[in-house]
Design an enzyme around this catalytic site. Structure first.
Site, PDB file in Angstrom:
ATOM      1  N   TYR A   1       0.865  -1.182   0.000  1.00  0.00           N
ATOM      2  CA  TYR A   1       0.000   0.000   0.000  1.00  0.00           C
ATOM      3  C   TYR A   1       0.902   1.233   0.000  1.00  0.00           C
ATOM      4  CZ  TYR A   1      -3.039   3.702   1.727  1.00  0.00           C
ATOM      5  OH  TYR A   1      -3.718   4.884   1.859  1.00  0.00           O
TER       6      TYR A   1
ATOM      7  N   GLU B   1      -3.546   7.471  -4.026  1.00  0.00           N
ATOM      8  CA  GLU B   1      -3.518   6.241  -3.218  1.00  0.00           C
ATOM      9  C   GLU B   1      -3.396   5.052  -4.149  1.00  0.00           C
ATOM     10  OE1 GLU B   1      -7.152   4.665  -1.265  1.00  0.00           O
ATOM     11  OE2 GLU B   1      -5.981   4.787   0.572  1.00  0.00           O
TER      12      GLU B   1
END
Ligand code: GDP
Ligand code: MN
Length: 396
Positions: free
Chosen positions: A118, A206
């Site tokens: 991530y 993101e």
């Protein structure tokens, strides 16, 4: 302004961030053609089809599917295009899918050989600095990681005077447990990602997951991007990326009328001039036991036309059971606003919800008299608390 995954990936690509390649389409026939083209370009035999909506968690809702043949590409595209996709991030009715991204399968030969990370870049509002947030736990919902295993989330704060420094990119790669070619590729990836965020005036990039492929390449498999609306004047080319089908229709209409409107869950409609007063009004409604249905700043010139436009917008929300108008007359005189309210009310014919008006400032007393003598179903209030209490009384 939020972007679709495919748009975010295009921007990333222009800044040299390696991405999972894909082609966006809107029919099953186009999907098959796109899959063939990707096979020519990348050699991939398998494709992943990804619903393009402004919501995450698409995988969980059946909006991301692997196709192992062209026949599967066609049937899956047919399933996904036009579906109402429900994910943990949408409402219960979900979002209609208009487009699907046909992408190369990058997990080949299997998920055991790959790793998902991530990585996001965002503004840390507490420190006023951009920050890279990253974790070894990619592919999952980051909120769950933050709750259950917060020690697996790392951050890297960027000094605005220096920008991101090379050692910071290396620290990211190190903390993600990489070595060799993947380590090097990750430092390039993070550096290019930060440049993309910075140069596009984004408030969020993101990437979840960032994939380490079985041959040690680092790729963006997903992209959630928000561009700061206040910077859009510097990026005229991004304006066409806006997809208003994904936005709240009442907010879109309010925006076109020059009203600052945000739809909320409650039942008390608010019409206020000035963002600060609008926030305070929402607080007071909550304190009195109610729930604001919206944030609405009508701006400095609260004339009859704007008040009427604001009424129209507020009443589009079927949840609204009362309206609180809270206007401070500084430059704009209260009696003019009051007349505006009365004119708008008369123009609109029937307004079936009770209205409480609080006007303070220049000529407030004349304004109150106008409201009280208008013969309309509008209550006036002088004090802020009194206004909130009257709202609660009509709701009770
Ligand atoms: P999200 O669910 O909306 O966050 O959508 P993502 O783009 O993150 O995709 C969801 C999941 O689909 C990813 O976490 C991957 O596990 C999987 N996925 C994405 N691309 C591929 C691919 O090329 N091949 C395979 N096998 N799985 C993929
Ligand atoms: Mn994702």
């Amino acid at each position: 302004m939020n972007l679709h995954e495919y748009q975010g990936k295009e921007i990333l690509s222009t800044f040299g961030v390696k991405i999972q390649k894909g082609i966006v389409v809107s029919t099953p026939e186009e999907a098959v053609a796109a899959a063939k083209k990707l096979t020519e370009q990348t050699g991939t035999g398998w494709h992943v089809l990804k619903a393009q909506v402004h919501a995450g968690g698409r995988g969980k809702g059946g909006g991301v599917k692997l196709a192992k043949s062209l026949t599967e590409v066609e049937t899956i595209a047919d399933q996904i295009i036009g579906m109402q996709l429900v994910t943990p991030q949408t409402s219960a009715e979900g979002k209609k899918v208009h487009q699907v991204l046909v992408a190369e399968d990058v997990y080949y030969p299997g998920e055991t050989e790959t790793s998902e990370f991530y990585i996001s870049v965002l503004l840390n509002r507490t420190t006023g600095r951009n920050m890279i947030m990253y974790s070894t736990e990619g592919g999952m919902d980051i909120e769950t990681v933050a709750e259950e295993t917060p020690h697996l989330i790392f951050t890297e704060e960027i000094d605005p005077a220096t920008g991101m420094l090379p050692f910071q990119a290396r620290r990211v790669a190190f903390n993600l447990g990489l070595s060799g070619a993947a380590f090097k590729d990750m430092t390039k990836f993070v550096t290019a990602l930060y440049t993309a965020y910075d140069k596009s005036d984004a408030s969020l990039f993101e990437i979840n997951p960032v994939l380490k492929t079985s041959d040690n390449k680092i790729l963006a498999v997903d992209a959630k991007v928000t561009i700061d609306d206040n910077a859009l004047f510097r990026h005229k080319d991004y304006l066409e990326l806006r997809d208003i089908r994904e936005e709240n229709p009442i907010e879109v209409e309010a925006g076109s009328l020059g009203l600052n409107y945000v739809d909320l869950e409650g039942n008390v409609g608010c019409m206020v001039n000035g963002a600060g007063l609008a926030m305070a009004t929402m607080d007071l409604i909550k304190q009195a036991g109610g729930e604001p249905a919206n944030f609405l700043d009508v701006g400095g010139t609260a004339d009859a036309a704007r008040v009427e436009a604001a009424f129209q917008i507020i009443l589009k929300d079927p949840e609204v059971k009362a309206i609180l108008i809270n206007i401070f007359g500084g430059i704009v005189r209260c009696d003019r606003v009051a007349q505006g309210v009365i004119d708008a009310y008369k123009n609109m014919g029937t307004i079936n919800v009770p209205i409480i008006v609080r006007l303070q400032g220049t000529n407030a007393d004349i304004a109150k008299e106008l409201i009280d003598n208008s013969g309309l179903d509008v209550q006036s209030a002088v004090e802020f608390q009194e206004a909130a209490d009257k709202v609660q009384a009509v709701l009770a």
